[in-house]
Design a protein around this motif. Sequence first.
Motif, PDB file in Angstrom:
ATOM      1  N   GLY A 189      -8.753  -2.728   1.432  1.00 12.17           N
ATOM      2  CA  GLY A 189      -9.873  -3.479   1.995  1.00 12.17           C
ATOM      3  C   GLY A 189      -9.416  -4.745   2.691  1.00 12.17           C
ATOM      4  O   GLY A 189      -9.859  -5.050   3.812  1.00 12.17           O
ATOM      5  N   LYS A 190      -8.518  -5.493   2.064  1.00 12.73           N
ATOM      6  CA  LYS A 190      -8.011  -6.728   2.683  1.00 12.73           C
ATOM      7  C   LYS A 190      -7.148  -6.411   3.901  1.00 12.73           C
ATOM      8  O   LYS A 190      -7.200  -7.119   4.921  1.00 12.73           O
ATOM      9  CB  LYS A 190      -7.201  -7.532   1.664  1.00 12.73           C
ATOM     10  CG  LYS A 190      -8.029  -8.117   0.532  1.00 12.73           C
ATOM     11  CD  LYS A 190      -9.111  -9.048   1.062  1.00 12.73           C
ATOM     12  CE  LYS A 190      -9.978  -9.606  -0.050  1.00 12.73           C
ATOM     13  NZ  LYS A 190     -11.089 -10.453   0.466  1.00 12.73           N
TER      14      LYS A 190
ATOM     15  N   ILE B 174       0.837  -1.201   0.000  1.00 19.67           N
ATOM     16  CA  ILE B 174       0.000   0.000   0.000  1.00 19.67           C
ATOM     17  C   ILE B 174       0.872   1.251   0.000  1.00 19.67           C
ATOM     18  O   ILE B 174       0.644   2.193  -0.772  1.00 19.67           O
ATOM     19  CB  ILE B 174      -0.950  -0.016   1.210  1.00 19.67           C
ATOM     20  CG1 ILE B 174      -1.991  -1.133   1.050  1.00 19.67           C
ATOM     21  CG2 ILE B 174      -1.651   1.331   1.376  1.00 19.67           C
ATOM     22  CD1 ILE B 174      -2.820  -1.404   2.287  1.00 19.67           C
ATOM     23  N   ARG B 175       1.896   1.263   0.862  1.00 18.57           N
ATOM     24  CA  ARG B 175       2.816   2.414   0.888  1.00 18.57           C
ATOM     25  C   ARG B 175       3.529   2.568  -0.456  1.00 18.57           C
ATOM     26  O   ARG B 175       3.715   3.689  -0.947  1.00 18.57           O
ATOM     27  CB  ARG B 175       3.833   2.255   2.013  1.00 18.57           C
ATOM     28  CG  ARG B 175       4.980   3.265   1.958  1.00 18.57           C
ATOM     29  CD  ARG B 175       5.724   3.361   3.265  1.00 18.57           C
ATOM     30  NE  ARG B 175       4.976   4.205   4.200  1.00 18.57           N
ATOM     31  CZ  ARG B 175       5.330   4.367   5.480  1.00 18.57           C
ATOM     32  NH1 ARG B 175       6.389   3.747   5.962  1.00 18.57           N
ATOM     33  NH2 ARG B 175       4.604   5.148   6.267  1.00 18.57           N
ATOM     34  N   LEU B 176       3.941   1.465  -1.053  1.00 18.06           N
ATOM     35  CA  LEU B 176       4.611   1.496  -2.353  1.00 18.06           C
ATOM     36  C   LEU B 176       3.763   2.236  -3.385  1.00 18.06           C
ATOM     37  O   LEU B 176       4.257   3.126  -4.102  1.00 18.06           O
ATOM     38  CB  LEU B 176       4.883   0.064  -2.824  1.00 18.06           C
ATOM     39  CG  LEU B 176       5.419  -0.104  -4.252  1.00 18.06           C
ATOM     40  CD1 LEU B 176       6.881   0.297  -4.318  1.00 18.06           C
ATOM     41  CD2 LEU B 176       5.244  -1.555  -4.717  1.00 18.06           C
ATOM     42  N   ILE B 177       2.490   1.886  -3.457  1.00 21.20           N
ATOM     43  CA  ILE B 177       1.601   2.501  -4.448  1.00 21.20           C
ATOM     44  C   ILE B 177       1.319   3.954  -4.098  1.00 21.20           C
ATOM     45  O   ILE B 177       1.257   4.826  -4.974  1.00 21.20           O
ATOM     46  CB  ILE B 177       0.294   1.687  -4.544  1.00 21.20           C
ATOM     47  CG1 ILE B 177       0.582   0.263  -5.051  1.00 21.20           C
ATOM     48  CG2 ILE B 177      -0.699   2.374  -5.482  1.00 21.20           C
ATOM     49  CD1 ILE B 177      -0.616  -0.670  -5.010  1.00 21.20           C
ATOM     50  N   GLN B 178       1.152   4.238  -2.805  1.00 25.38           N
ATOM     51  CA  GLN B 178       0.875   5.613  -2.385  1.00 25.38           C
ATOM     52  C   GLN B 178       2.028   6.562  -2.687  1.00 25.38           C
ATOM     53  O   GLN B 178       1.815   7.708  -3.064  1.00 25.38           O
ATOM     54  CB  GLN B 178       0.568   5.649  -0.879  1.00 25.38           C
ATOM     55  CG  GLN B 178      -0.776   5.060  -0.494  1.00 25.38           C
ATOM     56  CD  GLN B 178      -0.986   5.049   1.015  1.00 25.38           C
ATOM     57  OE1 GLN B 178      -0.028   5.039   1.788  1.00 25.38           O
ATOM     58  NE2 GLN B 178      -2.238   5.048   1.443  1.00 25.38           N
ATOM     59  N   LEU B 179       3.258   6.076  -2.532  1.00 31.87           N
ATOM     60  CA  LEU B 179       4.431   6.930  -2.708  1.00 31.87           C
ATOM     61  C   LEU B 179       4.891   7.046  -4.157  1.00 31.87           C
ATOM     62  O   LEU B 179       5.672   7.941  -4.496  1.00 31.87           O
ATOM     63  CB  LEU B 179       5.601   6.414  -1.863  1.00 31.87           C
ATOM     64  CG  LEU B 179       5.458   6.512  -0.345  1.00 31.87           C
ATOM     65  CD1 LEU B 179       6.680   5.899   0.340  1.00 31.87           C
ATOM     66  CD2 LEU B 179       5.295   7.969   0.089  1.00 31.87           C
ATOM     67  N   ASN B 180       4.437   6.120  -5.008  1.00 33.53           N
ATOM     68  CA  ASN B 180       4.943   6.069  -6.388  1.00 33.53           C
ATOM     69  C   ASN B 180       3.775   5.964  -7.365  1.00 33.53           C
ATOM     70  O   ASN B 180       3.221   4.875  -7.564  1.00 33.53           O
ATOM     71  CB  ASN B 180       5.895   4.879  -6.559  1.00 33.53           C
ATOM     72  CG  ASN B 180       7.083   4.935  -5.620  1.00 33.53           C
ATOM     73  OD1 ASN B 180       8.088   5.565  -5.917  1.00 33.53           O
ATOM     74  ND2 ASN B 180       6.966   4.289  -4.460  1.00 33.53           N
TER      75      ASN B 180
ATOM     76  N   GLU C 274      -1.759   3.082  10.812  1.00 30.77           N
ATOM     77  CA  GLU C 274      -2.194   4.461  11.056  1.00 30.77           C
ATOM     78  C   GLU C 274      -1.460   5.424  10.131  1.00 30.77           C
ATOM     79  O   GLU C 274      -2.055   6.370   9.597  1.00 30.77           O
ATOM     80  CB  GLU C 274      -1.951   4.838  12.520  1.00 30.77           C
ATOM     81  CG  GLU C 274      -2.892   4.179  13.507  1.00 30.77           C
ATOM     82  CD  GLU C 274      -4.333   4.597  13.298  1.00 30.77           C
ATOM     83  OE1 GLU C 274      -4.590   5.816  13.169  1.00 30.77           O
ATOM     84  OE2 GLU C 274      -5.209   3.711  13.242  1.00 30.77           O
ATOM     85  N   GLU C 275      -0.162   5.203   9.933  1.00 25.01           N
ATOM     86  CA  GLU C 275       0.643   6.103   9.101  1.00 25.01           C
ATOM     87  C   GLU C 275       0.144   6.166   7.666  1.00 25.01           C
ATOM     88  O   GLU C 275       0.202   7.226   7.028  1.00 25.01           O
ATOM     89  CB  GLU C 275       2.106   5.653   9.112  1.00 25.01           C
ATOM     90  CG  GLU C 275       2.827   5.879  10.431  1.00 25.01           C
ATOM     91  CD  GLU C 275       4.247   5.331  10.398  1.00 25.01           C
ATOM     92  OE1 GLU C 275       4.731   4.990   9.301  1.00 25.01           O
ATOM     93  OE2 GLU C 275       4.871   5.239  11.472  1.00 25.01           O
ATOM     94  N   ILE C 276      -0.345   5.036   7.146  1.00 22.41           N
ATOM     95  CA  ILE C 276      -0.795   5.032   5.746  1.00 22.41           C
ATOM     96  C   ILE C 276      -2.294   5.295   5.638  1.00 22.41           C
ATOM     97  O   ILE C 276      -2.869   5.191   4.553  1.00 22.41           O
ATOM     98  CB  ILE C 276      -0.442   3.696   5.047  1.00 22.41           C
ATOM     99  CG1 ILE C 276      -1.139   2.514   5.721  1.00 22.41           C
ATOM    100  CG2 ILE C 276       1.064   3.499   5.000  1.00 22.41           C
ATOM    101  CD1 ILE C 276      -0.936   1.192   4.983  1.00 22.41           C
ATOM    102  N   GLY C 277      -2.927   5.629   6.760  1.00 24.71           N
ATOM    103  CA  GLY C 277      -4.335   6.000   6.743  1.00 24.71           C
ATOM    104  C   GLY C 277      -5.284   4.847   6.505  1.00 24.71           C
ATOM    105  O   GLY C 277      -6.341   5.021   5.873  1.00 24.71           O
ATOM    106  N   LEU C 278      -4.944   3.672   7.020  1.00 22.55           N
ATOM    107  CA  LEU C 278      -5.782   2.501   6.800  1.00 22.55           C
ATOM    108  C   LEU C 278      -7.063   2.592   7.625  1.00 22.55           C
ATOM    109  O   LEU C 278      -7.025   2.858   8.832  1.00 22.55           O
ATOM    110  CB  LEU C 278      -5.007   1.228   7.176  1.00 22.55           C
ATOM    111  CG  LEU C 278      -5.664  -0.095   6.774  1.00 22.55           C
ATOM    112  CD1 LEU C 278      -5.684  -0.242   5.262  1.00 22.55           C
ATOM    113  CD2 LEU C 278      -4.912  -1.269   7.402  1.00 22.55           C
ATOM    114  N   GLU C 279      -8.179   2.359   6.979  1.00 22.56           N
ATOM    115  CA  GLU C 279      -9.472   2.398   7.651  1.00 22.56           C
ATOM    116  C   GLU C 279      -9.574   1.276   8.680  1.00 22.56           C
ATOM    117  O   GLU C 279      -9.144   0.155   8.433  1.00 22.56           O
ATOM    118  CB  GLU C 279     -10.599   2.246   6.628  1.00 22.56           C
ATOM    119  CG  GLU C 279     -11.991   2.250   7.216  1.00 22.56           C
ATOM    120  CD  GLU C 279     -13.063   1.933   6.193  1.00 22.56           C
ATOM    121  OE1 GLU C 279     -14.241   1.803   6.573  1.00 22.56           O
ATOM    122  OE2 GLU C 279     -12.713   1.795   4.996  1.00 22.56           O
TER     123      GLU C 279
END
Length: 528
Positions: free
Chosen positions: A258-259, A239-245, A299-304
């Motif tokens: 979701g998973k 998730i972080r990989l996709i968010q940052l790039n 929490e850092e990546i804003g996971l629901e």
Amino acid sequence: MDRNKIKLLLQTVKHLKFKQIYYQLYYLIRNKFFKRIYVKELKKEIHPLNWHDSFLYTNSFIKENRFTFLNLPHQFTDKINWNYADFGKLWTYNLNYFDFLNQKDCSAGEGLKLINDYIENESNLKDGKEPYPISLRGINWIKFLSKNKISEVKINQTLYNHYETLIHNLEYHLLGNHLLENGYSLLFGAYYFKDESLYKKAKQILTEELTEQILSDGAHFELSPMYHQILFHRILDCIRLIQLNKWQEDNLLLFLKGKASLMRSWLEEITFCNGVIPMVNDSAYRIAPESDQLFQFAEEIGLERKKEKLRASGYRMFRSKNYELFIDVGNVGPDYQPGHAHSDTFNFELYVRSKPILVDPGISTYEKNDRRLKERGTSYHNTVKIGNQDQTKVWDGFRIAKRAKIIELKEIDNTIEAAHNGYKNLGIIHTRRFSTHETNIIQIEDIISKKVDEEQVAFFHFHPDVKEIRILNNKIELINNGIIIHFEGNEVVIKEEEYQYCLGFNSTKKAKKIKVYFNTTLSTRIDL
């Protein structure tokens, strides 16, 4: 091969998927008669990704070529032998994972030196060229190179060749967490090399496998809390990989989130208040990131945040002001991949005022030896064994033949009752009922469906911190813990013994256990 071994093998193989059998044969034949070298020229310039770690691994590499994995240190006096096998395959695997590139104490210069040494010895590599270590090493190299803004042609070409090897040797013959790790790594490789073919395969694997492997209550279907932490960490990394790039524009990020939210919910539900996970199935200390680290990362990546009740995994957690009771009333795991499962139906762990009292002993080895068979066996868990057979037949390190199945499950308020057929060859059904009606009382009822000549024993394993046990008639007192456990039933006999509690791989400590012999029925009341 003797007749009994053939029977075990048939009982094991009949549960496999056709895909597993097909790929076992396909890879065997292809690699024997059509072996190829996976070299593909990298024709474009590679730029490091945007990356930063949420947390770092504990130190496993110490200066002067000294490494410690699985509580076993070794110093290479001349040069590093990347095939070093004196401590078993898992130690060799850890050496080839390269987690130490992203540990608390490893400089960019030291990391580069280790990578280049590995590349110089590539022609001699053995275990390191298998798809599982390639998968983990690929992620570690990409993280290290990216956060240190390093781009060297030789390293990138070698890494690209490793991904060529991986995509042509995906672990369809094993499936489970191995194939999922392949998918996670392919996603990192796809983003690093901006490679559409790697991305297409990564997305396919992650979509299919996470859909199947993450149960409706959020558990990873192999039911090891340790592996759940590892795989949860990996999905957070993706998730972080996709968010940052920013590269691909599709629904994969939404799917992964979701998973991951489901996985977070399950981990929150089964983690004890002191931050420790139950040591059930193949779980060990100091292998996976701790739950608190993972929750902070989420929490850092804003996971629901989601909250799902424990159901599909077969695990339950009862919590009160004074205690936490974790119990297992589920099946052993996926029929086609139970390699990390134990013979532990109706097993439980009890923490009182955040301190472990009754525990699962955990594991100390992955070697195919008597120690591992014992740690996976029924008598090494807080459940009932009948005669000289296990509920579920564990064998050969990572295999299971016949397995216990839950055939009835009832849940009413603070009571849960289940029955399993692990002793059906004896014509027996074992039923266990857990009741937690009062704040300081836990009741466990065991019922064997008919009277038999075979010995019936209930096992209770205490944490090493439980120092003194006093047996008085049909009860025991934990002298320093203020806990009394009463037993009632037919022909009850209590015996105290010692066992080896697992502090981690290759590390154990003496602790106490009791064996309660009974006939047909046993009532256990724990007064806290």
